[in-house]
Design an enzyme around this catalytic site. Structure first.
Site, PDB file in Angstrom:
ATOM      1  N   GLY A  13     -11.221  -5.319 -39.166  1.00  6.62           N
ATOM      2  CA  GLY A  13     -11.998  -4.137 -39.558  1.00  6.62           C
ATOM      3  C   GLY A  13     -11.319  -3.491 -40.748  1.00  6.62           C
ATOM      4  O   GLY A  13     -10.683  -4.175 -41.561  1.00  6.62           O
ATOM      5  N   ASN A  14     -11.415  -2.159 -40.813  1.00  2.00           N
ATOM      6  CA  ASN A  14     -10.855  -1.461 -41.988  1.00  2.00           C
ATOM      7  C   ASN A  14      -9.370  -1.744 -42.192  1.00  2.00           C
ATOM      8  O   ASN A  14      -8.945  -2.121 -43.275  1.00  2.00           O
ATOM      9  CB  ASN A  14     -11.064   0.055 -41.837  1.00  2.00           C
ATOM     10  CG  ASN A  14     -12.502   0.447 -42.113  1.00  2.00           C
ATOM     11  OD1 ASN A  14     -13.212  -0.248 -42.826  1.00  2.00           O
ATOM     12  ND2 ASN A  14     -12.933   1.555 -41.537  1.00  2.00           N
ATOM     13  N   ASP A  35     -11.819 -12.038 -35.669  1.00  2.00           N
ATOM     14  CA  ASP A  35     -12.642 -10.895 -35.251  1.00  2.00           C
ATOM     15  C   ASP A  35     -13.870 -11.421 -34.508  1.00  2.00           C
ATOM     16  O   ASP A  35     -14.168 -12.623 -34.564  1.00  2.00           O
ATOM     17  CB  ASP A  35     -13.064 -10.022 -36.459  1.00  2.00           C
ATOM     18  CG  ASP A  35     -13.310  -8.560 -36.075  1.00  2.00           C
ATOM     19  OD1 ASP A  35     -13.933  -8.299 -35.020  1.00  2.00           O
ATOM     20  OD2 ASP A  35     -12.870  -7.670 -36.827  1.00  2.00           O
ATOM     21  N   ASN A 110      -9.263   0.485 -25.419  1.00  2.00           N
ATOM     22  CA  ASN A 110      -8.452  -0.427 -26.234  1.00  2.00           C
ATOM     23  C   ASN A 110      -7.518  -1.286 -25.395  1.00  2.00           C
ATOM     24  O   ASN A 110      -7.215  -2.416 -25.770  1.00  2.00           O
ATOM     25  CB  ASN A 110      -7.674   0.355 -27.304  1.00  2.00           C
ATOM     26  CG  ASN A 110      -8.592   0.734 -28.466  1.00  2.00           C
ATOM     27  OD1 ASN A 110      -9.697   0.217 -28.577  1.00  2.00           O
ATOM     28  ND2 ASN A 110      -8.137   1.624 -29.335  1.00  2.00           N
ATOM     29  N   ASN A 135      -4.391   2.023 -31.654  1.00  2.00           N
ATOM     30  CA  ASN A 135      -3.978   3.287 -31.024  1.00  2.00           C
ATOM     31  C   ASN A 135      -4.479   3.423 -29.595  1.00  2.00           C
ATOM     32  O   ASN A 135      -5.492   2.801 -29.255  1.00  2.00           O
ATOM     33  CB  ASN A 135      -4.495   4.454 -31.867  1.00  2.00           C
ATOM     34  CG  ASN A 135      -3.490   4.821 -32.948  1.00  2.00           C
ATOM     35  OD1 ASN A 135      -2.306   4.976 -32.667  1.00  2.00           O
ATOM     36  ND2 ASN A 135      -3.968   4.942 -34.176  1.00  2.00           N
ATOM     37  N   ARG A 166       3.451   9.478 -45.110  1.00  2.00           N
ATOM     38  CA  ARG A 166       2.667  10.726 -45.229  1.00  2.00           C
ATOM     39  C   ARG A 166       3.601  11.892 -45.550  1.00  2.00           C
ATOM     40  O   ARG A 166       3.321  12.696 -46.445  1.00  2.00           O
ATOM     41  CB  ARG A 166       1.908  10.986 -43.914  1.00  2.00           C
ATOM     42  CG  ARG A 166       0.743  10.051 -43.760  1.00  2.00           C
ATOM     43  CD  ARG A 166      -0.073  10.295 -42.511  1.00  2.00           C
ATOM     44  NE  ARG A 166      -1.273   9.467 -42.577  1.00  2.00           N
ATOM     45  CZ  ARG A 166      -1.874   8.923 -41.524  1.00  2.00           C
ATOM     46  NH1 ARG A 166      -1.405   9.128 -40.313  1.00  2.00           N
ATOM     47  NH2 ARG A 166      -2.953   8.188 -41.685  1.00  2.00           N
ATOM     48  N   HIS A 190       3.719   8.466 -31.892  1.00  2.00           N
ATOM     49  CA  HIS A 190       2.746   8.618 -32.978  1.00  2.00           C
ATOM     50  C   HIS A 190       1.656   9.583 -32.511  1.00  2.00           C
ATOM     51  O   HIS A 190       0.555   9.191 -32.161  1.00  2.00           O
ATOM     52  CB  HIS A 190       2.151   7.240 -33.295  1.00  2.00           C
ATOM     53  CG  HIS A 190       1.224   7.230 -34.469  1.00  2.00           C
ATOM     54  ND1 HIS A 190       1.535   7.806 -35.672  1.00  2.00           N
ATOM     55  CD2 HIS A 190      -0.005   6.672 -34.635  1.00  2.00           C
ATOM     56  CE1 HIS A 190       0.532   7.607 -36.512  1.00  2.00           C
ATOM     57  NE2 HIS A 190      -0.417   6.930 -35.913  1.00  2.00           N
TER      58      HIS A 190
HETATM   59  N1  APR Z   1     -11.541  -8.901 -30.190  1.00  2.00           N
HETATM   60  C1  APR Z   1     -11.270  -8.976 -31.508  1.00  2.00           C
HETATM   61  N2  APR Z   1     -11.583  -8.002 -32.385  1.00  2.00           N
HETATM   62  C2  APR Z   1     -12.191  -6.906 -31.894  1.00  2.00           C
HETATM   63  C3  APR Z   1     -12.485  -6.771 -30.518  1.00  2.00           C
HETATM   64  C4  APR Z   1     -12.126  -7.828 -29.655  1.00  2.00           C
HETATM   65  N3  APR Z   1     -12.383  -7.771 -28.345  1.00  2.00           N
HETATM   66  N4  APR Z   1     -13.088  -5.567 -30.343  1.00  2.00           N
HETATM   67  C5  APR Z   1     -13.163  -4.984 -31.548  1.00  2.00           C
HETATM   68  N5  APR Z   1     -12.629  -5.787 -32.488  1.00  2.00           N
HETATM   69  C6  APR Z   1     -12.565  -5.573 -33.930  1.00  2.00           C
HETATM   70  C7  APR Z   1     -13.839  -4.913 -34.432  1.00  2.00           C
HETATM   71  O1  APR Z   1     -14.908  -5.862 -34.531  1.00  2.00           O
HETATM   72  C8  APR Z   1     -13.409  -4.360 -35.771  1.00  2.00           C
HETATM   73  O2  APR Z   1     -13.681  -5.252 -36.837  1.00  2.00           O
HETATM   74  O3  APR Z   1     -11.546  -4.671 -34.298  1.00  2.00           O
HETATM   75  C9  APR Z   1     -11.894  -4.164 -35.587  1.00  2.00           C
HETATM   76  C10 APR Z   1     -11.470  -2.720 -35.674  1.00  2.00           C
HETATM   77  O4  APR Z   1     -11.783  -2.282 -36.937  1.00  2.00           O
HETATM   78  P1  APR Z   1     -12.342  -0.817 -37.248  1.00  2.00           P
HETATM   79  O5  APR Z   1     -13.378  -0.443 -36.243  1.00  2.00           O
HETATM   80  O6  APR Z   1     -12.688  -0.769 -38.689  1.00  2.00           O
HETATM   81  O7  APR Z   1     -11.066   0.105 -36.934  1.00  2.00           O
HETATM   82  P2  APR Z   1      -9.781   0.310 -37.873  1.00  2.00           P
HETATM   83  O8  APR Z   1      -9.955   1.527 -38.679  1.00  2.00           O
HETATM   84  O9  APR Z   1      -9.429  -0.965 -38.520  1.00  2.00           O
HETATM   85  O10 APR Z   1      -8.691   0.659 -36.762  1.00  2.00           O
HETATM   86  C11 APR Z   1      -8.254  -0.314 -35.833  1.00  2.00           C
HETATM   87  O11 APR Z   1      -6.028   0.520 -35.738  1.00  2.00           O
HETATM   88  O12 APR Z   1      -5.114   2.385 -36.774  1.00  2.00           O
HETATM   89  C12 APR Z   1      -5.639   1.869 -35.593  1.00  2.00           C
HETATM   90  O13 APR Z   1      -6.620   3.815 -34.494  1.00  2.00           O
HETATM   91  C13 APR Z   1      -6.893   2.613 -35.175  1.00  2.00           C
HETATM   92  O14 APR Z   1      -7.065   1.666 -32.982  1.00  2.00           O
HETATM   93  C14 APR Z   1      -7.560   1.596 -34.301  1.00  2.00           C
HETATM   94  C15 APR Z   1      -7.177   0.279 -34.954  1.00  2.00           C
END
Ligand code: APR
Length: 334
Positions: A13-14, A35, A110, A135, A166, A190
């Site tokens: 993801g991000n 993913d 999570n 997180n 930060r 954190h």
């Molecule tokens: N298996 C694999 N990937 C998964 C699963 C899973 N079961 N469930 C979700 N994902 C993937 C999502 O498809 C998504 O692409 O995890 C990715 C998470 O990306 P974002 O939603 O963009 O979240 P992001 O901002 O990257 O943060 C991810 O890091 O900093 C921490 O708090 C934040 O817990 C969060 C994590």
């Protein structure tokens, strides 16, 4: 023979996609991204494969050699075979915060995602070093550490490098000095009780307390503690540029064996407990990073008021450890 180190990023993801592209741009390692599939109307799409291709084509455009591959996996844990041969695995899968949420609000959702992922890492990459980013990171690192059963030097959480960046940003903006010349460590959990260590923070070697009035320092500490929330409020989701860069610093320290001292969330054992007064918990402390992962937990000096802050911070992480244990026990009974 495998020549280049392999870093696998689970969750593209991000945060994950930025980690992958930053790592690829440095050309140091090969990257594998994992993913789940997504829906686009009625169609099932595989963004992770598209992102990997896009990054690979970016590298071709700027003459960098690195292999980047994308793998679609299922939430149930299928498709992780390509983890095999990974030197480092970064876990960013899971839900990020939305406005009004605390990191702890993500715990239950999570943990069930990370439990499956940890089991796959244990199966396919049993010699890897694992960096947890999802997180609430200290609790997630603890859960992953417990499930993996790896030695504690090979499991760590990313938070302190980000929180310190930060803090350095805010100090740098205030006194108009390059962040390169600012040394500041943020340790502890954190969360809102994280501990910026003022007594050892310095700017070009000059103690921070000689550079700024106490009230200003307190203001910067407050902004650091809520630095994540400030971005969530502005963007509607949590930060990713700085978190990704912080992860890359950790990966680079491990891959190049550069022995940097960086604050990371690690499992504190009996011996650390003697100095830190906390054990059997994952929380942020400065550590020396190298090829083996955490090579040493540094005993950083703290003033009495910093030690009090540290104790409060550890307590706030510990408050939720019981829930983590219950969730893990419930899983093991299924
Ligand atoms: N298996 C694999 N990937 C998964 C699963 C899973 N079961 N469930 C979700 N994902 C993937 C999502 O498809 C998504 O692409 O995890 C990715 C998470 O990306 P974002 O939603 O963009 O979240 P992001 O901002 O990257 O943060 C991810 O890091 O900093 C921490 O708090 C934040 O817990 C969060 C994590």
């Amino acid at each position: 023979m495998k020549m280049r180190k392999v870093v696998s990023v689970i969750g593209a993801g991000n945060v994950g996609e930025h980690v992958a592209s930053l790592l690829a741009l440095r050309g140091l390692v090969d990257v594998r991204m994992f993913d789940i599939p997504k829906k686009d109307g009625d169609r099932i799409i595989e963004p992770v494969k598209g992102k990997a291709l896009d990054i690979r084509q970016m590298l071709a455009a700027i003459d960098i050699d690195a292999k980047v591959e994308g793998y679609t996996v299922t939430p149930e844990g299928e498709g992780y075979e390509a983890l095999e041969g990974s030197d480092i695995v970064v876990i960013t899968a899971g839900f990020p915060r939305r406005p009004g949420m605390s990191r702890e609000d993500l715990l239950e959702k999570n943990i069930s995602i990370l439990a499956i992922i940890a089991e796959r890492i244990k199966k396919y990459a049993p010699d890897s070093v694992v960096i947890v980013v999802t997180n609430p990171v200290d609790l997630m690192t603890y859960a992953v550490y417990r499930i993996l059963g790896f030695p504690r030097n090979r499991v760590m959480g990313m938070a302190g490098v980000l929180d310190s960046a930060r803090f350095k940003t805010f100090i740098s903006q205030e006194i108009k000095v390059s962040p390169k010349d600012i040394h500041a460590y943020v340790i502890g959990g954190h969360g809102d009780e994280m501990v910026p260590l003022i007594s050892i923070s310095n700017v070009g070697g000059i103690p921070l307390i000689n550079m700024l009035p106490r009230e200003k320092i307190e203001e910067l500490i407050r902004r650091t503690r809520f630095g994540g929330g400030e971005i969530v409020d502005l963007m509607g989701t949590s930060a990713y540029y700085a978190p990704a860069a912080a992860i890359v610093e950790m990966v680079e320290a491990i891959v190049t064996d550069n022995k940097r001292i960086l604050p990371c969330s690690v499992f504190l054992d009996e011996e650390d407990g003697e100095y830190y007064g906390a054990k059997n918990v994952c929380v942020g402390v400065p550590v020396k990073l190298g090829n083996c992962g955490v090579e040493e937990v540094i005993k950083i000096p703290m003033l009495p008021e910093e030690r009090q802050m540290w104790e409060r911070s550890v307590e706030s992480v510990k408050r939720n450890l019981k829930t983590v244990e219950e969730l893990l026990n419930a899983r093991s009974k299924v």
